[in-house]
Design a protein around this motif. Sequence first.
Motif, PDB file in Angstrom:
ATOM      1  N   TYR A   1       0.849  -1.194   0.000  1.00 48.22           N
ATOM      2  CA  TYR A   1       0.000   0.000   0.000  1.00 48.22           C
ATOM      3  C   TYR A   1       0.881   1.239   0.000  1.00 48.22           C
TER       4      TYR A   1
ATOM      5  N   SER B   1      -4.036  -1.225  -3.633  1.00 48.69           N
ATOM      6  CA  SER B   1      -2.950  -2.133  -3.244  1.00 48.69           C
ATOM      7  C   SER B   1      -2.395  -2.909  -4.424  1.00 48.69           C
TER       8      SER B   1
ATOM      9  N   CYS C   1      -4.463   5.559   2.854  1.00 46.08           N
ATOM     10  CA  CYS C   1      -3.662   5.170   1.689  1.00 46.08           C
ATOM     11  C   CYS C   1      -4.134   5.871   0.424  1.00 46.08           C
TER      12      CYS C   1
ATOM     13  N   GLU D   1      -4.397  -9.597   6.068  1.00 42.80           N
ATOM     14  CA  GLU D   1      -5.508 -10.302   5.426  1.00 42.80           C
ATOM     15  C   GLU D   1      -6.366 -11.036   6.453  1.00 42.80           C
TER      16      GLU D   1
ATOM     17  N   LEU E   1      -4.210  -3.757   7.911  1.00 45.51           N
ATOM     18  CA  LEU E   1      -4.025  -4.228   6.542  1.00 45.51           C
ATOM     19  C   LEU E   1      -3.858  -5.727   6.384  1.00 45.51           C
TER      20      LEU E   1
ATOM     21  N   TRP F   1       5.851  -6.966   8.455  1.00 46.55           N
ATOM     22  CA  TRP F   1       5.415  -5.751   7.786  1.00 46.55           C
ATOM     23  C   TRP F   1       6.549  -4.749   7.805  1.00 46.55           C
TER      24      TRP F   1
ATOM     25  N   VAL G   1      -8.649   2.285   4.919  1.00 48.97           N
ATOM     26  CA  VAL G   1      -7.665   2.204   3.851  1.00 48.97           C
ATOM     27  C   VAL G   1      -7.805   3.412   2.928  1.00 48.97           C
TER      28      VAL G   1
ATOM     29  N   ASN H   1      -9.288  -5.554   1.459  1.00 47.63           N
ATOM     30  CA  ASN H   1      -8.955  -4.339   2.191  1.00 47.63           C
ATOM     31  C   ASN H   1      -9.256  -3.063   1.436  1.00 47.63           C
ATOM     32  N   ASP H   2      -9.344  -3.122   0.115  1.00 44.00           N
ATOM     33  CA  ASP H   2      -9.621  -1.920  -0.669  1.00 44.00           C
ATOM     34  C   ASP H   2     -10.975  -1.300  -0.327  1.00 44.00           C
TER      35      ASP H   2
ATOM     36  N   TYR I   1      -0.307  -2.490  10.337  1.00 41.42           N
ATOM     37  CA  TYR I   1      -0.282  -3.910   9.995  1.00 41.42           C
ATOM     38  C   TYR I   1      -1.588  -4.591  10.402  1.00 41.42           C
TER      39      TYR I   1
END
Length: 149
Positions: A7, A93, A45, A30, A28, A129, A41, A35-36, A25
């Motif tokens: 990201y 991402s 981001c 999984e 983000l 991360w 986010v 996550n988008d 972390y």
Amino acid sequence: MRSYGIYKVKEMYQPFVIGRERLLYDLLKEDGLQNDYLPEVHYLCEELEDQLIDEAIMTNLGKGFPSIEYRDREYKLTHPVKGSIVISQSSYSLNVCCNGSRMLDLDLFVALSGSDDRFFAVMDGQGEWGWLKPIKYTDLRVKEAAGLL
């Protein structure tokens, strides 16, 4: 095989995230969700620019790989000794799978960090991360003190 979510943290939030990378972390990593779609986010981001990613992959990374395939926002780069990298891009991402030597990961990180220093990677299932390029904390403090951030 190693999988990463990468990201690009917004410049205005980078000083806030430094020292709080574990929280980023946790956001983000999984959890079976895409996550988008998380509002956090979108807030923290940047949307990834196709041109920036294409340039980083083709110019910086692609010159070391004899085989490059591109289809539907997905790259597959293959090296006869190192192995292969599959990179798929979504709005916020890059989803990366490296199969082979750890040198693949390093090549990718160097290529992306050469285009910008705000990329943050999360390794699936490993609890790892970090920033792709080391942060110059003193530079951020100087900018902050000067009122530039």
